[in-house]
Design a protein around this motif. Sequence first.
Motif, PDB file in Angstrom:
ATOM      1  N   ILE A 217       0.832  -1.200   0.000  1.00  0.00           N
ATOM      2  CA  ILE A 217       0.000   0.000   0.000  1.00  0.00           C
ATOM      3  C   ILE A 217       0.870   1.254   0.000  1.00  0.00           C
ATOM      4  O   ILE A 217       0.543   2.257  -0.648  1.00  0.00           O
ATOM      5  CB  ILE A 217      -0.987  -0.014   1.193  1.00  0.00           C
ATOM      6  CG1 ILE A 217      -2.056   1.076   1.037  1.00  0.00           C
ATOM      7  CG2 ILE A 217      -0.263   0.111   2.517  1.00  0.00           C
ATOM      8  CD1 ILE A 217      -3.095   0.791   0.017  1.00  0.00           C
ATOM      9  N   ASP A 218       1.998   1.197   0.707  1.00  0.00           N
ATOM     10  CA  ASP A 218       2.918   2.339   0.724  1.00  0.00           C
ATOM     11  C   ASP A 218       3.696   2.438  -0.584  1.00  0.00           C
ATOM     12  O   ASP A 218       3.989   3.535  -1.068  1.00  0.00           O
ATOM     13  CB  ASP A 218       3.884   2.228   1.904  1.00  0.00           C
ATOM     14  CG  ASP A 218       3.168   2.277   3.246  1.00  0.00           C
ATOM     15  OD1 ASP A 218       2.157   3.013   3.353  1.00  0.00           O
ATOM     16  OD2 ASP A 218       3.593   1.570   4.185  1.00  0.00           O
TER      17      ASP A 218
ATOM     18  N   GLU B  37       1.785   4.332  -3.243  1.00  0.00           N
ATOM     19  CA  GLU B  37       1.706   5.786  -3.104  1.00  0.00           C
ATOM     20  C   GLU B  37       2.652   6.492  -4.068  1.00  0.00           C
ATOM     21  O   GLU B  37       2.382   7.608  -4.517  1.00  0.00           O
ATOM     22  CB  GLU B  37       2.023   6.190  -1.668  1.00  0.00           C
ATOM     23  CG  GLU B  37       0.948   5.843  -0.651  1.00  0.00           C
ATOM     24  CD  GLU B  37      -0.294   6.712  -0.793  1.00  0.00           C
ATOM     25  OE1 GLU B  37      -0.218   7.743  -1.478  1.00  0.00           O
ATOM     26  OE2 GLU B  37      -1.336   6.345  -0.219  1.00  0.00           O
TER      27      GLU B  37
ATOM     28  N   ARG C 210      -7.566   0.552   0.206  1.00  0.00           N
ATOM     29  CA  ARG C 210      -8.210   1.785   0.675  1.00  0.00           C
ATOM     30  C   ARG C 210      -9.724   1.732   0.496  1.00  0.00           C
ATOM     31  O   ARG C 210     -10.478   2.344   1.260  1.00  0.00           O
ATOM     32  CB  ARG C 210      -7.638   2.995  -0.049  1.00  0.00           C
ATOM     33  CG  ARG C 210      -6.152   3.191   0.211  1.00  0.00           C
ATOM     34  CD  ARG C 210      -5.705   4.585  -0.119  1.00  0.00           C
ATOM     35  NE  ARG C 210      -4.258   4.727   0.037  1.00  0.00           N
ATOM     36  CZ  ARG C 210      -3.635   4.861   1.196  1.00  0.00           C
ATOM     37  NH1 ARG C 210      -4.336   4.847   2.323  1.00  0.00           N
ATOM     38  NH2 ARG C 210      -2.317   4.988   1.242  1.00  0.00           N
ATOM     39  N   SER C 211     -10.173   1.047  -0.515  1.00  0.00           N
ATOM     40  CA  SER C 211     -11.615   0.839  -0.721  1.00  0.00           C
ATOM     41  C   SER C 211     -11.775  -0.325  -1.683  1.00  0.00           C
ATOM     42  O   SER C 211     -10.819  -0.769  -2.316  1.00  0.00           O
ATOM     43  CB  SER C 211     -12.287   2.093  -1.288  1.00  0.00           C
ATOM     44  OG  SER C 211     -12.017   2.224  -2.672  1.00  0.00           O
TER      45      SER C 211
ATOM     46  N   HIS D 223     -13.796  -3.400   2.636  1.00  0.00           N
ATOM     47  CA  HIS D 223     -12.372  -3.474   2.264  1.00  0.00           C
ATOM     48  C   HIS D 223     -11.490  -3.939   3.416  1.00  0.00           C
ATOM     49  O   HIS D 223     -10.288  -4.136   3.235  1.00  0.00           O
ATOM     50  CB  HIS D 223     -11.887  -2.113   1.765  1.00  0.00           C
ATOM     51  CG  HIS D 223     -11.878  -1.041   2.793  1.00  0.00           C
ATOM     52  ND1 HIS D 223     -13.032  -0.526   3.345  1.00  0.00           N
ATOM     53  CD2 HIS D 223     -10.860  -0.391   3.393  1.00  0.00           C
ATOM     54  CE1 HIS D 223     -12.717   0.400   4.225  1.00  0.00           C
ATOM     55  NE2 HIS D 223     -11.412   0.493   4.274  1.00  0.00           N
TER      56      HIS D 223
ATOM     57  N   GLN E 109      -3.287   8.584  -8.128  1.00  0.00           N
ATOM     58  CA  GLN E 109      -4.415   9.416  -7.724  1.00  0.00           C
ATOM     59  C   GLN E 109      -5.015  10.147  -8.922  1.00  0.00           C
ATOM     60  O   GLN E 109      -4.298  10.634  -9.791  1.00  0.00           O
ATOM     61  CB  GLN E 109      -3.960  10.435  -6.676  1.00  0.00           C
ATOM     62  CG  GLN E 109      -5.077  11.326  -6.134  1.00  0.00           C
ATOM     63  CD  GLN E 109      -4.602  12.216  -5.006  1.00  0.00           C
ATOM     64  OE1 GLN E 109      -3.755  11.817  -4.208  1.00  0.00           O
ATOM     65  NE2 GLN E 109      -5.139  13.420  -4.918  1.00  0.00           N
TER      66      GLN E 109
ATOM     67  N   PHE F 169      -7.657   6.930  -5.121  1.00  0.00           N
ATOM     68  CA  PHE F 169      -6.327   6.952  -4.539  1.00  0.00           C
ATOM     69  C   PHE F 169      -5.608   5.634  -4.801  1.00  0.00           C
ATOM     70  O   PHE F 169      -6.241   4.586  -4.956  1.00  0.00           O
ATOM     71  CB  PHE F 169      -6.416   7.194  -3.025  1.00  0.00           C
ATOM     72  CG  PHE F 169      -6.940   8.551  -2.664  1.00  0.00           C
ATOM     73  CD1 PHE F 169      -6.077   9.635  -2.527  1.00  0.00           C
ATOM     74  CD2 PHE F 169      -8.302   8.754  -2.465  1.00  0.00           C
ATOM     75  CE1 PHE F 169      -6.556  10.888  -2.194  1.00  0.00           C
ATOM     76  CE2 PHE F 169      -8.794  10.015  -2.142  1.00  0.00           C
ATOM     77  CZ  PHE F 169      -7.915  11.086  -1.996  1.00  0.00           C
TER      78      PHE F 169
ATOM     79  N   GLY G 142      -4.107   2.171  -4.286  1.00  0.00           N
ATOM     80  CA  GLY G 142      -4.474   1.135  -3.321  1.00  0.00           C
ATOM     81  C   GLY G 142      -5.956   0.859  -3.237  1.00  0.00           C
ATOM     82  O   GLY G 142      -6.389   0.055  -2.413  1.00  0.00           O
ATOM     83  N   GLU G 143      -6.763   1.468  -4.108  1.00  0.00           N
ATOM     84  CA  GLU G 143      -8.175   1.115  -4.187  1.00  0.00           C
ATOM     85  C   GLU G 143      -8.343  -0.041  -5.170  1.00  0.00           C
ATOM     86  O   GLU G 143      -7.591  -0.167  -6.151  1.00  0.00           O
ATOM     87  CB  GLU G 143      -9.013   2.313  -4.633  1.00  0.00           C
ATOM     88  CG  GLU G 143      -8.948   3.488  -3.654  1.00  0.00           C
ATOM     89  CD  GLU G 143     -10.052   4.494  -3.874  1.00  0.00           C
ATOM     90  OE1 GLU G 143     -11.237   4.088  -3.883  1.00  0.00           O
ATOM     91  OE2 GLU G 143      -9.743   5.688  -4.044  1.00  0.00           O
TER      92      GLU G 143
END
Length: 305
Positions: free
Chosen positions: A40-41, A44, A82-83, A120, A152, A258, A260-261
């Motif tokens: 997830i990081d 980004e 994230r979702s 999630h 994003q 964003f 990680g969705e």
Amino acid sequence: MRFVTFEKSDGTVRSGVIVESDLVVDMSEATNGSLPEKLIDFLEKSEQNMTSVAQLSYLTDGDKGVYPIHDVRLIAPLPAPRSFRDFYAFEQHVKSARKNRGLQMIPEWYQIPVFYFSNHLAIKGPEDNIPIPIDSNWLDYELEMACVIGKQGRNISAKDADNYIFGYCILNDWSARDLQRHEMKVGLGPAKGKDFATSIGPWIITKDELEYRRSGKGFDLSMKAKVNGVLLSEGNMKDIYYSFAEMIERASAGVTLFPGEIIGSGTVGTGCILELGTEVHRWLLPGDVIELEIDKLGVLKNSII
């Protein structure tokens, strides 16, 4: 590249990539911490991180941060996205599932791709056990593919949407059909019929790996589901009616997506018991083993408890 999240023998959980088919590289350990421990990081800053992670493909057994795949336990590649939005994008599935319930096809389905939000924080991975929800006797699997957002964006057009996709994985949208049927009579849902578990994995493959399979609005990838070793579902991702690009355009309209969705495709034609009918196979029971397989994406296997 194939990205995974895995548990080491000492219980630590890290993310990395599979190399040489049977080796897993801890991307943080192998780069002395220059890459993050969690996927997830990593997402980004996925565009700049991909330059660094590409060097890991040259590592071999014995190098720092490299582990035989049989010495680690693969978990969901993105354990806490994230979702999670799940779409309804295969026409055959929609038609057949509605027909089995005595319903006609609705014209609105052809006008816009629709989705619902699911839980999630109830993500399962390969080999995880799936408990039957309380008060449910109609547990079903759903054979799907998912994309992972890697950048994003807001109000993303379909023609630009591929730039926002990081990669793809198998998705099993477990469904408690009796709970779902009951609650959706109210006109809202699904909720408890879905939120107990969603499986993804065994890895996320980067989008570049599938470009040569592109066909129509999807990819020429066979999709199969087996229960206790018996083939029940068989379809192809290229038959999808709405592309992931169209789904992203819809999802991002007036909303920021964003990294990680997760976005699910919905079920491929024949891809669940609801569509096949219980005369073909009963609802799932404790002890059943479900295997979903998609070309290039591997096999996602879970057992019911």
